[in-house]
Scaffold this motif. Structure first.
Motif, PDB file in Angstrom:
ATOM      1  N   VAL A   1       0.892  -1.088  -0.127  1.00  0.00           N
ATOM      2  CA  VAL A   1       0.030  -0.035   0.033  1.00  0.00           C
ATOM      3  C   VAL A   1       0.927   1.307  -0.096  1.00  0.00           C
ATOM      4  CG1 VAL A   1      -1.638   1.193   1.325  1.00  0.00           C
ATOM      5  CG2 VAL A   1      -1.856  -0.991   1.210  1.00  0.00           C
ATOM      6  N   GLU A   2       0.784   2.165  -1.062  1.00  0.00           N
ATOM      7  CA  GLU A   2       1.665   3.450  -1.355  1.00  0.00           C
ATOM      8  C   GLU A   2       0.714   4.586  -0.552  1.00  0.00           C
ATOM      9  OE1 GLU A   2       2.043   1.003  -5.325  1.00  0.00           O
ATOM     10  OE2 GLU A   2       0.440   1.503  -3.776  1.00  0.00           O
TER      11      GLU A   2
ATOM     12  N   GLY B   1      10.265  21.047  -5.404  1.00  0.00           N
ATOM     13  CA  GLY B   1       9.831  20.836  -4.238  1.00  0.00           C
ATOM     14  C   GLY B   1      10.274  19.299  -4.020  1.00  0.00           C
ATOM     15  N   SER B   2       9.701  18.642  -2.715  1.00  0.00           N
ATOM     16  CA  SER B   2      10.210  17.453  -2.423  1.00  0.00           C
ATOM     17  C   SER B   2       8.815  16.774  -1.871  1.00  0.00           C
ATOM     18  CB  SER B   2      10.947  17.362  -1.240  1.00  0.00           C
ATOM     19  OG  SER B   2      12.314  18.234  -1.491  1.00  0.00           O
ATOM     20  N   LEU B   3       8.715  15.542  -2.298  1.00  0.00           N
ATOM     21  CA  LEU B   3       7.844  14.648  -1.619  1.00  0.00           C
ATOM     22  C   LEU B   3       8.593  13.189  -0.942  1.00  0.00           C
ATOM     23  CD1 LEU B   3       4.918  14.692  -4.028  1.00  0.00           C
ATOM     24  CD2 LEU B   3       4.734  15.291  -1.414  1.00  0.00           C
ATOM     25  N   ARG B   4       7.904  12.531  -0.010  1.00  0.00           N
ATOM     26  CA  ARG B   4       8.353  11.222   0.176  1.00  0.00           C
ATOM     27  C   ARG B   4       7.312  10.272   0.107  1.00  0.00           C
ATOM     28  NH1 ARG B   4      10.926   8.843   6.071  1.00  0.00           N
ATOM     29  NH2 ARG B   4       8.770   8.849   6.571  1.00  0.00           N
ATOM     30  N   LEU B   5       7.576   9.326  -0.457  1.00  0.00           N
ATOM     31  CA  LEU B   5       6.450   8.405  -0.788  1.00  0.00           C
ATOM     32  C   LEU B   5       6.736   7.212   0.281  1.00  0.00           C
ATOM     33  CD1 LEU B   5       6.026   7.766  -4.598  1.00  0.00           C
ATOM     34  CD2 LEU B   5       4.984   9.417  -3.195  1.00  0.00           C
ATOM     35  N   SER B   6       5.797   6.574   0.772  1.00  0.00           N
ATOM     36  CA  SER B   6       5.865   5.193   1.681  1.00  0.00           C
ATOM     37  C   SER B   6       5.145   4.167   0.971  1.00  0.00           C
ATOM     38  CB  SER B   6       5.549   5.723   2.682  1.00  0.00           C
ATOM     39  OG  SER B   6       5.958   6.653   3.546  1.00  0.00           O
ATOM     40  N   CYS B   7       5.568   2.872   1.102  1.00  0.00           N
ATOM     41  CA  CYS B   7       5.075   1.650   0.812  1.00  0.00           C
ATOM     42  C   CYS B   7       4.994   0.796   1.840  1.00  0.00           C
ATOM     43  CB  CYS B   7       5.602   1.132  -0.542  1.00  0.00           C
ATOM     44  SG  CYS B   7       4.903  -0.446  -1.095  1.00  0.00           S
ATOM     45  N   ALA B   8       3.928   0.400   2.574  1.00  0.00           N
ATOM     46  CA  ALA B   8       3.837  -0.809   3.723  1.00  0.00           C
ATOM     47  C   ALA B   8       3.332  -2.004   3.096  1.00  0.00           C
ATOM     48  CB  ALA B   8       2.760   0.022   4.637  1.00  0.00           C
TER      49      ALA B   8
ATOM     50  N   TYR C   1      10.650   3.406   1.313  1.00  0.00           N
ATOM     51  CA  TYR C   1      10.272   4.853   1.046  1.00  0.00           C
ATOM     52  C   TYR C   1      11.033   5.205  -0.256  1.00  0.00           C
ATOM     53  CZ  TYR C   1       9.714   4.473   6.154  1.00  0.00           C
ATOM     54  OH  TYR C   1       9.117   4.235   7.459  1.00  0.00           O
ATOM     55  N   LEU C   2      10.683   6.324  -0.655  1.00  0.00           N
ATOM     56  CA  LEU C   2      11.129   6.817  -1.920  1.00  0.00           C
ATOM     57  C   LEU C   2      11.255   8.425  -1.649  1.00  0.00           C
ATOM     58  CD1 LEU C   2      12.587   6.603  -4.804  1.00  0.00           C
ATOM     59  CD2 LEU C   2      10.048   7.184  -5.760  1.00  0.00           C
ATOM     60  N   GLN C   3      12.214   8.944  -1.215  1.00  0.00           N
ATOM     61  CA  GLN C   3      12.430  10.360  -1.032  1.00  0.00           C
ATOM     62  C   GLN C   3      12.794  11.222  -2.434  1.00  0.00           C
ATOM     63  OE1 GLN C   3      12.141  12.560   1.827  1.00  0.00           O
ATOM     64  NE2 GLN C   3      12.431  13.884   0.539  1.00  0.00           N
ATOM     65  N   MET C   4      12.125  11.990  -2.908  1.00  0.00           N
ATOM     66  CA  MET C   4      12.047  12.830  -4.045  1.00  0.00           C
ATOM     67  C   MET C   4      12.346  14.095  -3.577  1.00  0.00           C
ATOM     68  SD  MET C   4       8.709  10.995  -6.215  1.00  0.00           S
ATOM     69  CE  MET C   4       7.639  11.491  -5.217  1.00  0.00           C
TER      70      MET C   4
ATOM     71  N   ASP D   1       6.935  -9.567  -8.719  1.00  0.00           N
ATOM     72  CA  ASP D   1       5.994 -10.708  -8.410  1.00  0.00           C
ATOM     73  C   ASP D   1       4.520  -9.676  -7.646  1.00  0.00           C
ATOM     74  OD1 ASP D   1       8.276 -12.731  -6.974  1.00  0.00           O
ATOM     75  OD2 ASP D   1       7.461 -12.793  -8.869  1.00  0.00           O
ATOM     76  N   TYR D   2       4.919  -8.667  -6.935  1.00  0.00           N
ATOM     77  CA  TYR D   2       3.701  -8.147  -6.143  1.00  0.00           C
ATOM     78  C   TYR D   2       3.727  -6.515  -6.781  1.00  0.00           C
ATOM     79  CZ  TYR D   2       3.932 -12.398  -3.873  1.00  0.00           C
ATOM     80  OH  TYR D   2       4.099 -13.751  -3.457  1.00  0.00           O
ATOM     81  N   TRP D   3       2.371  -6.058  -6.602  1.00  0.00           N
ATOM     82  CA  TRP D   3       2.529  -4.615  -7.064  1.00  0.00           C
ATOM     83  C   TRP D   3       1.408  -3.819  -6.058  1.00  0.00           C
ATOM     84  CZ3 TRP D   3       5.241  -2.085 -10.576  1.00  0.00           C
ATOM     85  CH2 TRP D   3       6.014  -2.837 -11.601  1.00  0.00           C
ATOM     86  N   GLY D   4       1.602  -2.682  -5.710  1.00  0.00           N
ATOM     87  CA  GLY D   4       0.661  -1.814  -4.842  1.00  0.00           C
ATOM     88  C   GLY D   4      -0.225  -1.307  -5.838  1.00  0.00           C
ATOM     89  N   GLN D   5      -1.133  -0.547  -5.398  1.00  0.00           N
ATOM     90  CA  GLN D   5      -2.365   0.338  -6.295  1.00  0.00           C
ATOM     91  C   GLN D   5      -1.838   1.591  -6.798  1.00  0.00           C
ATOM     92  OE1 GLN D   5      -2.206   0.478  -3.122  1.00  0.00           O
ATOM     93  NE2 GLN D   5      -2.594   2.687  -2.656  1.00  0.00           N
ATOM     94  N   GLY D   6      -0.729   1.919  -6.284  1.00  0.00           N
ATOM     95  CA  GLY D   6      -0.141   3.184  -7.008  1.00  0.00           C
ATOM     96  C   GLY D   6      -0.604   4.637  -6.162  1.00  0.00           C
TER      97      GLY D   6
END
Length: 120
Positions: free
Chosen positions: A5-6, A16-23, A79-82, A108-113
């Motif tokens: 889950v992203e 600017g910056s964003l940080r994405l998380s994926c649990a 995480y993805l720090q952008m 093998d596995y993907w989140g929903q985006g």
């Protein structure tokens, strides 16, 4: 089975910056290579970054020096720090898990985006 889950996407101005998380669910998170991909409208899904189970990292050429991938195995999260975001970074960003490190989309596995939009 791994569920991903992203979160963290949104609208940001150029520069600017964003940080994405994926649990991730499951107790075997630490065994997986974790990748980030993105897909802009009308374009193919593109490799962004991957981190191995041993924390080796690889980046797509378009994000090198601006994005950083990391993982916290205790939290089952990647995480993805952008930073220094550009309008061309606008896309839906996907988290993915795979047993080995690969730079293609054969995970093998993907989140929903999660949507990232960078305004000029």
């Amino acid at each position: 089975q791994v569920q991903l889950v992203e979160s963290g996407g949104g609208l940001v101005q150029a520069g600017g910056s964003l940080r994405l998380s994926c649990a991730a669910s499951g107790r075997t998170f630490s065994r997986y290579a974790m990748g980030w991909f993105r897909q802009a409208p009308g374009k193919e899904r593109e490799f962004v970054a991957v981190i191995s189970r041993y924390t080796s990292t690889y980046y797509g050429n378009s994000v090198k020096g601006r994005f950083t991938i990391s993982r916290d195995n205790a939290k089952n999260t990647v995480y993805l720090q952008m930073n220094s975001l550009k309008p061309e970074d606008t896309a839906v960003y996907y988290c993915a898990a795979n047993s080995v490190v690969i730079l293609t989309t054969n995970y093998d596995y993907w989140g929903q985006g999660t949507q990232v939009t960078v305004s000029a």
